[in-house]
Motif scaffolding. Structure first.
Motif, mmCIF file in Angstrom:
data_model
loop_
_atom_site.group_PDB
_atom_site.id
_atom_site.type_symbol
_atom_site.label_atom_id
_atom_site.label_comp_id
_atom_site.label_asym_id
_atom_site.label_seq_id
_atom_site.Cartn_x
_atom_site.Cartn_y
_atom_site.Cartn_z
ATOM 1 N N THR A 1 2.486 7.039 -8.611
ATOM 2 C CA THR A 1 3.714 7.093 -7.820
ATOM 3 C C THR A 1 3.321 7.493 -6.407
ATOM 4 O OG1 THR A 1 4.150 9.421 -8.334
ATOM 5 C CG2 THR A 1 5.155 7.772 -9.792
ATOM 6 N N GLN A 2 4.172 7.197 -5.463
ATOM 7 C CA GLN A 2 3.941 7.674 -4.103
ATOM 8 C C GLN A 2 5.248 7.670 -3.331
ATOM 9 O OE1 GLN A 2 1.124 5.636 -1.626
ATOM 10 N NE2 GLN A 2 2.234 3.724 -1.598
ATOM 11 N N GLU A 3 5.267 8.552 -2.340
ATOM 12 C CA GLU A 3 6.392 8.577 -1.415
ATOM 13 C C GLU A 3 6.049 7.692 -0.231
ATOM 14 O OE1 GLU A 3 7.617 12.530 -0.406
ATOM 15 O OE2 GLU A 3 8.368 12.882 -2.426
ATOM 16 N N THR A 4 7.038 6.950 0.242
ATOM 17 C CA THR A 4 6.842 6.058 1.378
ATOM 18 C C THR A 4 7.963 6.285 2.388
ATOM 19 O OG1 THR A 4 8.116 4.255 0.384
ATOM 20 C CG2 THR A 4 5.744 4.305 -0.092
ATOM 21 N N LYS A 5 7.863 5.587 3.493
ATOM 22 C CA LYS A 5 8.881 5.652 4.545
ATOM 23 C C LYS A 5 9.174 7.091 4.933
ATOM 24 C CE LYS A 5 10.795 1.318 3.032
ATOM 25 N NZ LYS A 5 11.936 0.594 2.495
ATOM 26 N N GLY A 6 8.092 7.834 5.155
ATOM 27 C CA GLY A 6 8.230 9.213 5.594
ATOM 28 C C GLY A 6 8.861 10.130 4.560
ATOM 29 N N GLY A 7 8.718 9.804 3.289
ATOM 30 C CA GLY A 7 9.260 10.640 2.216
ATOM 31 C C GLY A 7 10.689 10.321 1.835
ATOM 32 N N THR A 8 11.271 9.302 2.440
ATOM 33 C CA THR A 8 12.656 8.955 2.111
ATOM 34 C C THR A 8 12.774 8.081 0.870
ATOM 35 O OG1 THR A 8 12.642 7.010 3.558
ATOM 36 C CG2 THR A 8 13.368 9.103 4.534
ATOM 37 N N VAL A 9 11.667 7.489 0.458
ATOM 38 C CA VAL A 9 11.632 6.619 -0.717
ATOM 39 C C VAL A 9 10.449 7.041 -1.576
ATOM 40 C CG1 VAL A 9 11.285 4.238 -1.503
ATOM 41 C CG2 VAL A 9 12.685 4.675 0.512
ATOM 42 N N ALA A 10 10.622 6.976 -2.885
ATOM 43 C CA ALA A 10 9.515 7.172 -3.815
ATOM 44 C C ALA A 10 9.445 5.945 -4.719
ATOM 45 C CB ALA A 10 9.709 8.435 -4.648
ATOM 46 N N VAL A 11 8.223 5.522 -5.025
ATOM 47 C CA VAL A 11 8.042 4.328 -5.838
ATOM 48 C C VAL A 11 7.144 4.600 -7.035
ATOM 49 C CG1 VAL A 11 8.390 2.724 -3.905
ATOM 50 C CG2 VAL A 11 6.075 3.483 -4.468
ATOM 51 N N SER A 12 7.388 3.830 -8.081
ATOM 52 C CA SER A 12 6.506 3.760 -9.238
ATOM 53 C C SER A 12 5.579 2.579 -8.989
ATOM 54 C CB SER A 12 7.333 3.538 -10.509
ATOM 55 O OG SER A 12 6.486 3.297 -11.612
ATOM 56 N N LEU A 13 4.275 2.812 -9.023
ATOM 57 C CA LEU A 13 3.279 1.770 -8.807
ATOM 58 C C LEU A 13 2.931 1.174 -10.165
ATOM 59 C CD1 LEU A 13 1.502 4.088 -6.363
ATOM 60 C CD2 LEU A 13 2.462 1.888 -5.686
ATOM 61 N N LEU A 14 3.131 -0.131 -10.305
ATOM 62 C CA LEU A 14 3.050 -0.794 -11.599
ATOM 63 C C LEU A 14 1.947 -1.841 -11.623
ATOM 64 C CD1 LEU A 14 6.883 -1.394 -12.071
ATOM 65 C CD2 LEU A 14 5.518 0.487 -12.984
ATOM 66 N N VAL A 15 1.334 -1.996 -12.799
ATOM 67 C CA VAL A 15 0.261 -2.969 -13.000
ATOM 68 C C VAL A 15 0.497 -3.709 -14.313
ATOM 69 C CG1 VAL A 15 -2.218 -3.214 -13.501
ATOM 70 C CG2 VAL A 15 -1.469 -1.698 -11.687
ATOM 71 N N LYS A 16 0.181 -4.997 -14.279
ATOM 72 C CA LYS A 16 0.151 -5.813 -15.495
ATOM 73 C C LYS A 16 -1.212 -6.486 -15.542
ATOM 74 C CE LYS A 16 2.461 -9.573 -17.937
ATOM 75 N NZ LYS A 16 3.573 -10.536 -17.895
ATOM 76 N N GLU A 17 -1.984 -6.164 -16.574
ATOM 77 C CA GLU A 17 -3.297 -6.766 -16.756
ATOM 78 C C GLU A 17 -3.128 -8.025 -17.605
ATOM 79 O OE1 GLU A 17 -5.989 -5.734 -15.300
ATOM 80 O OE2 GLU A 17 -5.475 -3.702 -14.703
#
Length: 173
Positions: free
Chosen positions: A149-165
């Protein structure tokens, strides 16, 4: 029967794509036609969808980048720092008139075939702040798993980073 037609983007599609993109803000970032023209040059995957019942009318689009691309997205850069090879889904937008008709699934299947022939890995992110439960459920159903996971846009958004192998195309035969 209304078939889904997936094809490479054309310059003549760009006004419709920009309009679709802008209608989808804030689910995607606002961009202009210049961004889309640059994406045509830099993206490994830039496809549009038409429906046979409405030829020439863009029903949706998807843009994907590989690590070689010059692209400054925070999420793309995260994947670039963690995976040597992947296709990163930067954005997918489906027109309101075409939603819930299988177009998103068709695009994900199409980019998965593309990735299985090239990298074997598809990556993307989904907002968890603000939370997008429909997208999280869709990606889980498609076989994606969270790898960070990471925060983006100066901490205003948080995302789940997803992978499909994916199994490479040669291994699938």
């Amino acid at each position: 029967m209304n078939r889904i037609i997936i094809r490479d983007v054309l310059i003549s599609d760009l006004p419709d794509i920009v309009a679709l993109n802008e209608h989808a803000v804030p689910a995607v970032n606002s961009v202009d036609e210049g961004f889309m023209r640059t994406s045509m040059d830099r993206a490994a995957y830039f496809r549009v969808v038409e429906q046979s019942a409405q030829p020439g009318r863009v029903a949706g689009f998807m843009i994907g980048y590989t690590p070689e691309a010059s692209y400054e997205s925070e999420n793309f850069q995260w994947f670039k720092g963690h995976y040597p090879s992947f296709v990163y889904i930067d954005r997918i937008v489906i027109a309101p008139f075409a939603q819930r008709m299988g177009i998103g699934t068709a695009l994900y299947d199409n980019i998965s075939r593309f990735a299985s022939e090239t990298t074997g890995t598809v990556t993307c992110e989904v907002n968890i702040r603000p939370r997008n439960d429909d997208s999280l459920a869709f990606h889980a159903h498609c076989g994606f798993r969270e790898v960070g996971t990471q925060e983006t846009k100066g901490g205003t958004v948080a995302v789940s980073l997803l992978v499909k192998e994916l199994a490479p195309a040669s291994a699938a035969h």
